[in-house]
Design a protein around this motif. Structure first.
Motif, PDB file in Angstrom:
ATOM      1  N   SER A   1      -6.442 -27.337 -22.803  1.00  0.00           N
ATOM      2  CA  SER A   1      -7.653 -27.344 -23.619  1.00  0.00           C
ATOM      3  C   SER A   1      -7.598 -26.180 -24.595  1.00  0.00           C
ATOM      4  O   SER A   1      -6.868 -25.200 -24.376  1.00  0.00           O
ATOM      5  N   TRP A   2      -8.366 -26.277 -25.656  1.00  0.00           N
ATOM      6  CA  TRP A   2      -8.560 -25.097 -26.498  1.00  0.00           C
ATOM      7  C   TRP A   2      -9.522 -24.164 -25.774  1.00  0.00           C
ATOM      8  O   TRP A   2     -10.562 -24.593 -25.285  1.00  0.00           O
ATOM      9  N   ILE A   3      -9.127 -22.896 -25.651  1.00  0.00           N
ATOM     10  CA  ILE A   3      -9.970 -21.917 -24.966  1.00  0.00           C
ATOM     11  C   ILE A   3     -10.153 -20.695 -25.872  1.00  0.00           C
ATOM     12  O   ILE A   3      -9.281 -20.386 -26.694  1.00  0.00           O
ATOM     13  N   SER A   4     -11.268 -20.020 -25.728  1.00  0.00           N
ATOM     14  CA  SER A   4     -11.483 -18.805 -26.521  1.00  0.00           C
ATOM     15  C   SER A   4     -10.595 -17.674 -26.018  1.00  0.00           C
ATOM     16  O   SER A   4     -10.296 -16.738 -26.742  1.00  0.00           O
TER      17      SER A   4
ATOM     18  N   MET B   1     -14.325 -25.457 -31.518  1.00  0.00           N
ATOM     19  CA  MET B   1     -15.024 -25.258 -30.255  1.00  0.00           C
ATOM     20  C   MET B   1     -16.529 -25.064 -30.420  1.00  0.00           C
ATOM     21  O   MET B   1     -17.302 -25.491 -29.564  1.00  0.00           O
ATOM     22  N   GLN B   2     -16.966 -24.407 -31.476  1.00  0.00           N
ATOM     23  CA  GLN B   2     -18.392 -24.188 -31.677  1.00  0.00           C
ATOM     24  C   GLN B   2     -19.059 -25.442 -32.244  1.00  0.00           C
ATOM     25  O   GLN B   2     -18.448 -26.190 -32.998  1.00  0.00           O
TER      26      GLN B   2
ATOM     27  N   SER C   1     -13.544 -29.980 -28.616  1.00  0.00           N
ATOM     28  CA  SER C   1     -12.228 -29.739 -29.219  1.00  0.00           C
ATOM     29  C   SER C   1     -11.128 -30.565 -28.562  1.00  0.00           C
ATOM     30  O   SER C   1      -9.938 -30.325 -28.801  1.00  0.00           O
ATOM     31  N   SER C   2     -11.493 -31.534 -27.751  1.00  0.00           N
ATOM     32  CA  SER C   2     -10.492 -32.339 -27.036  1.00  0.00           C
ATOM     33  C   SER C   2      -9.720 -33.253 -27.984  1.00  0.00           C
ATOM     34  O   SER C   2     -10.211 -33.633 -29.051  1.00  0.00           O
TER      35      SER C   2
END
Length: 406
Positions: free
Chosen positions: A58-61, A287-288, A347-348
């Motif tokens: 996944s996209w992560i911060s 993501m936001q 963001s998937s």
């Protein structure tokens, strides 16, 4: 233990020396501040853990902890509460993000001398709502009308704040012009030549960037000290003046982007970003729910920077609320869990991240919750030991201090 002290010194060796000294000084304040300043140590531990539960990419911060949630005005001028720090953002297993946040809960409670049982309940609540949000498969967001408790207070404060009030606290009148206040503990005066170059660069960015504010020009610029994790990178605060509306100004933040501290621990292929700032901004926008105003990138003297409208630090969640407003924390943790899962769902299916169906499956499974909880509790203990060792090493002059006001 000497190994980890050397690792901290090495990690910060390419940052501005006077700011690094200040960073070490601030990391002494409490265990939570130490945790914020050593994100890379957390992932060095995690990638060595053979029993860590698996999860889809996944996209992560990358550095999600309690104080990296906050409120801000979006580019649509509405107010939101969301994840708000993406300097370390990468493509990685989804549960890495959850582990970083859960460990921050345990560290916050330990820093406040609150019973571990209470921290466990908060961590379990986070996992429950994170899983529930994933299982539902629909990203949500928080704004004034849908928020409660502390988060609602944050949003109301931003919505009711007048920009002239922000300016009055950050600026000073000098003869016939407005300038950024240097009495602010986070601001430092710039070399005359660098200041001139920065103003010229900002004016060029305004003219050529699609994201730049029309008909503004750079009136003033100062060095701005970054937050604990980023301290030592170059960061500047700009005051922009409208060329068409008398008395209208904007405050902009321009922060150097450096490689993510997670990079050495990643097994998954990453996109080929043109710059580190492009990486940060691209992932943040994915993501936001809504991005901050004027979010963009630029390159100055061969180094990439993130530009966005400046937001007051007090709009970020403060971990001390854990003790000061404990009864309200259940709602806050519930919200943070929902926002974390929503950012991953939103963001998937982008450049290698799992599709929503895989995240939904993770939400519906329960194989990961107990081992993840146990790992985060163990990591909190490791960080506590390191914090004590850091305090000892600092007292023995392993980390030279810097005067904040020098």
């Amino acid at each position: 233990m000497d190994e980890f002290i050397a690792a901290i010194q090495q990690f910060n060796s390419n940052r501005l020396p006077d700011m690094v000294g200040l960073k070490y000084q601030l990391m002494l304040e409490n265990m939570f501040r130490f945790y914020r300043g050593t994100c890379f140590l957390f992932y060095d531990d995690l990638h060595k853990e053979t029993g860590f539960p698996s999860s889809p990419l996944s996209w992560i911060s990358g550095d999600l902890h309690l104080e990296n949630f906050g409120s801000y005005k979006g580019d649509n001028r509405l107010v939101y509460f969301d994840l708000n720090d993406f300097d370390e953002a990468v493509l990685a297993p989804a549960l890495w993000e959850v582990a970083r946040t859960l460990t921050s809960i345990f560290i916050a409670f330990k820093s406040m001398d609150i019973d571990e049982e209470k921290a466990i309940r908060m961590a379990q609540l986070f996992m429950k709502n994170y899983a529930c949000t994933l299982a539902n498969g629909k990203a949500k967001h928080l704004e004034t009308k849908t928020a409660n408790g502390i988060v609602c207070d944050f949003l109301q404060a931003v919505r009711n704040r007048k920009y002239r009030d922000v300016l009055s606290k950050r600026t000073i009148r000098k003869k016939d012009r407005l300038a950024i206040l240097l009495d602010d503990v986070r601001h430092k005066k710039l070399d005359k030549d660098l200041k001139k170059e920065l103003k010229a660069h900002m004016n060029e960015w305004i003219k050529t960037s699609d994201e730049g504010p029309y008909h503004y020009s750079a009136e003033d610029v100062v060095f701005r000290i970054a937050g604990t994790g980023s301290m030592g990178v170059k960061r500047y605060a700009f005051l922009l003046k409208s060329e068409r509306s008398e008395g209208k100004y904007l405050l902009l933040d321009m922060k150097q982007a450096v490689p993510s501290g997670l990079t050495p621990y990643l097994n998954s292929a990453q996109p080929q970003w043109n710059t580190e700032a492009e990486r940060v901004v691209a992932i943040q926008k994915r993501m936001q729910n809504v991005s901050p105003a004027l979010l963009s990138t630029t390159v100055f003297k061969g180094e990439s920077y993130i530009i966005q409208e400046m937001h007051p630090e007090k709009d970020n969640f403060n971990f001390k609320f854990v003790k000061d407003r404990y009864r309200d924390m259940y709602q806050v943790i519930d919200d943070m869990a929902m926002l974390t899962a929503s950012a991953q769902l939103r963001s998937s299916g982008r450049q290698g991240s799992a599709i929503a169906d895989e995240l939904i499956e993770l939400g519906n499974s329960d194989h990961w919750q107990e081992p993840l909880l146990n790992y985060c509790m163990k990591e909190c203990t490791v960080m506590a030991d390191r914090y004590m060792a850091f305090q000892k090493a600092y007292s023995e002059n392993a980390f030279p201090p810097t005067d904040l006001h020098s």
